[in-house]
Write a protein that holds these residues in place. Structure first.
Motif, PDB file in Angstrom:
ATOM      1  N   PHE A  27      54.341 -62.891  43.428  1.00  0.00           N
ATOM      2  CA  PHE A  27      53.036 -62.378  43.807  1.00  0.00           C
ATOM      3  C   PHE A  27      51.979 -63.487  43.835  1.00  0.00           C
ATOM      4  CE2 PHE A  27      49.110 -59.900  43.280  1.00  0.00           C
ATOM      5  CZ  PHE A  27      49.303 -58.965  44.298  1.00  0.00           C
ATOM      6  N   VAL A  28      52.116 -64.478  42.952  1.00  0.00           N
ATOM      7  CA  VAL A  28      51.195 -65.621  42.964  1.00  0.00           C
ATOM      8  C   VAL A  28      51.317 -66.372  44.286  1.00  0.00           C
ATOM      9  CG1 VAL A  28      50.719 -67.877  41.940  1.00  0.00           C
ATOM     10  CG2 VAL A  28      51.094 -65.904  40.462  1.00  0.00           C
ATOM     11  N   VAL A  29      52.565 -66.627  44.706  1.00  0.00           N
ATOM     12  CA  VAL A  29      52.791 -67.311  45.983  1.00  0.00           C
ATOM     13  C   VAL A  29      52.245 -66.471  47.131  1.00  0.00           C
ATOM     14  CG1 VAL A  29      54.550 -68.150  47.573  1.00  0.00           C
ATOM     15  CG2 VAL A  29      54.814 -68.523  45.121  1.00  0.00           C
ATOM     16  N   PHE A  30      52.496 -65.172  47.074  1.00  0.00           N
ATOM     17  CA  PHE A  30      52.033 -64.266  48.124  1.00  0.00           C
ATOM     18  C   PHE A  30      50.516 -64.327  48.282  1.00  0.00           C
ATOM     19  CE2 PHE A  30      49.939 -60.092  48.381  1.00  0.00           C
ATOM     20  CZ  PHE A  30      50.138 -59.809  49.723  1.00  0.00           C
ATOM     21  N   THR A  31      49.788 -64.274  47.185  1.00  0.00           N
ATOM     22  CA  THR A  31      48.328 -64.249  47.229  1.00  0.00           C
ATOM     23  C   THR A  31      47.765 -65.537  47.832  1.00  0.00           C
ATOM     24  OG1 THR A  31      48.280 -62.839  45.256  1.00  0.00           O
ATOM     25  CG2 THR A  31      46.234 -63.951  45.864  1.00  0.00           C
ATOM     26  N   LEU A  32      48.258 -66.680  47.365  1.00  0.00           N
ATOM     27  CA  LEU A  32      47.770 -67.964  47.868  1.00  0.00           C
ATOM     28  C   LEU A  32      48.149 -68.174  49.336  1.00  0.00           C
ATOM     29  CD1 LEU A  32      48.621 -70.266  44.827  1.00  0.00           C
ATOM     30  CD2 LEU A  32      46.351 -69.500  45.527  1.00  0.00           C
ATOM     31  N   TYR A  33      49.391 -67.858  49.648  1.00  0.00           N
ATOM     32  CA  TYR A  33      49.927 -68.135  50.982  1.00  0.00           C
ATOM     33  C   TYR A  33      49.272 -67.262  52.050  1.00  0.00           C
ATOM     34  CZ  TYR A  33      53.504 -68.833  54.586  1.00  0.00           C
ATOM     35  OH  TYR A  33      54.162 -69.122  55.756  1.00  0.00           O
ATOM     36  N   TYR A  34      49.365 -65.957  51.887  1.00  0.00           N
ATOM     37  CA  TYR A  34      48.826 -65.057  52.903  1.00  0.00           C
ATOM     38  C   TYR A  34      47.299 -65.098  52.941  1.00  0.00           C
ATOM     39  CZ  TYR A  34      53.420 -62.984  53.678  1.00  0.00           C
ATOM     40  OH  TYR A  34      54.737 -62.790  53.999  1.00  0.00           O
ATOM     41  N   GLY A  35      46.669 -65.303  51.777  1.00  0.00           N
ATOM     42  CA  GLY A  35      45.215 -65.390  51.761  1.00  0.00           C
ATOM     43  C   GLY A  35      44.703 -66.512  52.635  1.00  0.00           C
ATOM     44  N   SER A  36      45.330 -67.689  52.528  1.00  0.00           N
ATOM     45  CA  SER A  36      44.896 -68.824  53.347  1.00  0.00           C
ATOM     46  C   SER A  36      45.235 -68.623  54.820  1.00  0.00           C
ATOM     47  CB  SER A  36      45.531 -70.125  52.828  1.00  0.00           C
ATOM     48  OG  SER A  36      46.939 -70.030  52.808  1.00  0.00           O
ATOM     49  N   LEU A  37      46.375 -68.001  55.115  1.00  0.00           N
ATOM     50  CA  LEU A  37      46.749 -67.754  56.509  1.00  0.00           C
ATOM     51  C   LEU A  37      45.794 -66.760  57.164  1.00  0.00           C
ATOM     52  CD1 LEU A  37      50.664 -67.499  56.483  1.00  0.00           C
ATOM     53  CD2 LEU A  37      49.252 -69.398  57.248  1.00  0.00           C
ATOM     54  N   PHE A  38      45.468 -65.683  56.454  1.00  0.00           N
ATOM     55  CA  PHE A  38      44.528 -64.708  57.002  1.00  0.00           C
ATOM     56  C   PHE A  38      43.172 -65.352  57.280  1.00  0.00           C
ATOM     57  CE2 PHE A  38      46.792 -60.940  54.765  1.00  0.00           C
ATOM     58  CZ  PHE A  38      47.730 -60.910  55.790  1.00  0.00           C
ATOM     59  N   PHE A  39      42.747 -66.224  56.366  1.00  0.00           N
ATOM     60  CA  PHE A  39      41.441 -66.869  56.496  1.00  0.00           C
ATOM     61  C   PHE A  39      41.371 -67.724  57.758  1.00  0.00           C
ATOM     62  CE2 PHE A  39      38.562 -70.449  55.697  1.00  0.00           C
ATOM     63  CZ  PHE A  39      37.390 -69.770  55.403  1.00  0.00           C
ATOM     64  N   ILE A  40      42.454 -68.404  58.098  1.00  0.00           N
ATOM     65  CA  ILE A  40      42.432 -69.331  59.225  1.00  0.00           C
ATOM     66  C   ILE A  40      42.744 -68.645  60.552  1.00  0.00           C
ATOM     67  CG2 ILE A  40      43.636 -71.313  60.252  1.00  0.00           C
ATOM     68  CD1 ILE A  40      43.858 -72.499  57.480  1.00  0.00           C
ATOM     69  N   TYR A  41      43.798 -67.823  60.590  1.00  0.00           N
ATOM     70  CA  TYR A  41      44.303 -67.329  61.872  1.00  0.00           C
ATOM     71  C   TYR A  41      43.773 -65.958  62.278  1.00  0.00           C
ATOM     72  CZ  TYR A  41      47.552 -71.197  61.412  1.00  0.00           C
ATOM     73  OH  TYR A  41      48.097 -72.450  61.264  1.00  0.00           O
ATOM     74  N   LEU A  42      43.228 -65.191  61.355  1.00  0.00           N
ATOM     75  CA  LEU A  42      42.774 -63.845  61.696  1.00  0.00           C
ATOM     76  C   LEU A  42      41.258 -63.704  61.660  1.00  0.00           C
ATOM     77  CD1 LEU A  42      45.481 -61.649  59.931  1.00  0.00           C
ATOM     78  CD2 LEU A  42      45.363 -62.399  62.307  1.00  0.00           C
ATOM     79  N   ARG A  43      40.563 -64.816  61.826  1.00  0.00           N
ATOM     80  CA  ARG A  43      39.110 -64.788  61.929  1.00  0.00           C
ATOM     81  C   ARG A  43      38.701 -64.954  63.385  1.00  0.00           C
ATOM     82  NH1 ARG A  43      38.073 -69.800  58.914  1.00  0.00           N
ATOM     83  NH2 ARG A  43      35.918 -69.621  59.587  1.00  0.00           N
ATOM     84  N   PRO A  44      37.575 -64.358  63.778  1.00  0.00           N
ATOM     85  CA  PRO A  44      37.075 -64.551  65.150  1.00  0.00           C
ATOM     86  C   PRO A  44      36.825 -66.031  65.430  1.00  0.00           C
ATOM     87  CG  PRO A  44      35.909 -62.758  64.065  1.00  0.00           C
ATOM     88  CD  PRO A  44      36.739 -63.433  63.002  1.00  0.00           C
ATOM     89  N   ALA A  45      37.044 -66.425  66.667  1.00  0.00           N
ATOM     90  CA  ALA A  45      36.910 -67.838  67.027  1.00  0.00           C
ATOM     91  C   ALA A  45      35.515 -68.369  66.752  1.00  0.00           C
ATOM     92  CB  ALA A  45      37.255 -68.031  68.508  1.00  0.00           C
TER      93      ALA A  45
END
Length: 310
Positions: free
Chosen positions: A243-261
């Motif tokens: 769960f620690v890996v999940f939180t760090l990994y997906y949190g950073s991916l969501f921040f970069i790739y799922l934000r409006p341009a």
């Protein structure tokens, strides 16, 4: 891959900073992290391969996770390290294409693999009697192959659409070739690319994260019912690391790739990208080995055996 009427033959990776006084220090820090990442993940692969006692689905998935971490760290780190010391920070057009394709393949595959590992823990904890019948060697192999094929398909799609754009600028405000910074260099409309990036990443990362969240919801509910303190502690320790890996990994991916341009900032994106490109591959061996008693015992036995041979 054609460049579609663009005369750009290379890009310039601006990296983290233009301050010459700290470049050597950054080089040493990231070099040590890269070496530790390689050694730690190689140890995980060695332990899982050469010990029959760890011939279980969880360790099979863990070995593949270590393999992916080694590969995508190696795709980024050597070129990143060279930009700290060399005045020539350029990367050829073809090398940029290859780097982005490989990175997107590996990072997408790892997202699915983490979801598979969460599903594996759900079955082991919530359905222990059915677990051996479901998670057979063949089924585990199919799951991992599916993760890799999914990564290849999505990466090919993203790479083709990205490098069929016309680029008017060559300076990438990043330390590797990735989709968001490359889209900023285009002088053509990137609306379709942004939609594809958001859709695919939303489906892949969002779907994988949903599997993890649902799996852990049932895992937590099952842990509450465990009466044995030792059994609850062991299961909690194993799942907490994931769960620690999940939180760090997906949190950073969501921040970069799922934000409006329009809301993207390369400065903040660079910091966030360090989490999943540099920190996570280094932390995975620490988290999974230190939080897993079976792995620690096996590693200690392996070290004792090697020392006895010397």
């Amino acid at each position: 891959m054609r460049k579609n009427d663009t005369e750009v033959t290379s890009f310039i990776l601006l990296g983290f900073t233009n301050r010459d006084d700290i470049l050597v220090g950054l080089f040493i820090i990231f070099l040590l992290i890269y070496v530790f990442t390689l050694l730690g993940n190689i140890c995980i692969i060695a332990v899982t391969l050469f010990n029959d006692g760890l011939n279980k689905p969880m360790y099979f998935f863990l070995g593949n996770l270590a393999f992916l971490d080694i590969l995508y760290s190696t795709v980024i780190a050597p070129k990143m390290l060279s930009t700290f010391l060399m005045k020539d920070k350029s990367i050829t057009y073809s090398a940029c294409v290859v780097q982005m394709f490989l990175f997107a393949t590996l990072i997408t595959s790892e997202s699915v693999l983490l979801a598979i590992m969460a599903y594996d823990r759900y079955l082991a904890i919530c359905n222990p009697l059915r677990y051996p019948a479901i998670m057979t060697t063949r089924f585990c192999a199919w799951l991992v192959c599916g993760a890799y094929l999914n990564g290849l398909f999505q990466s090919l799609f993203h790479t083709c659409f990205t490098f069929h754009l016309t680029f008017c600028k060559t300076e990438i405000s990043y330390f590797f070739c990735d989709m968001p910074p490359l889209l900023k260099l285009s002088c053509t409309d990137t609306t379709v690319n942004e939609m594809i990036l958001f859709t695919f990443c939303g489906f892949n990362e969002g779907g994988s994260a949903l599997v993890v969240i649902v799996s852990y919801f049932f895992i937590i509910a099952s842990l509450i019912k465990i009466r044995s303190g030792h059994g609850r502690s062991k299961a909690t320790s194993t799942c907490l690391s994931h769960f620690v890996v999940f939180t760090l990994y997906y949190g950073s991916l969501f921040f970069i790739y799922l934000r409006p341009a329009g809301s993207r900032s390369m400065e903040t994106d660079r910091v966030a990208s360090v989490v999943y490109t540099v920190a996570i591959p280094m932390l995975n061996p620490i988290i999974y080995s230190l939080r897993n008693s079976d792995f620690k015992m096996t590693f200690q036995k392996l070290l004792s055996w090697k020392c006895s041979l010397l």
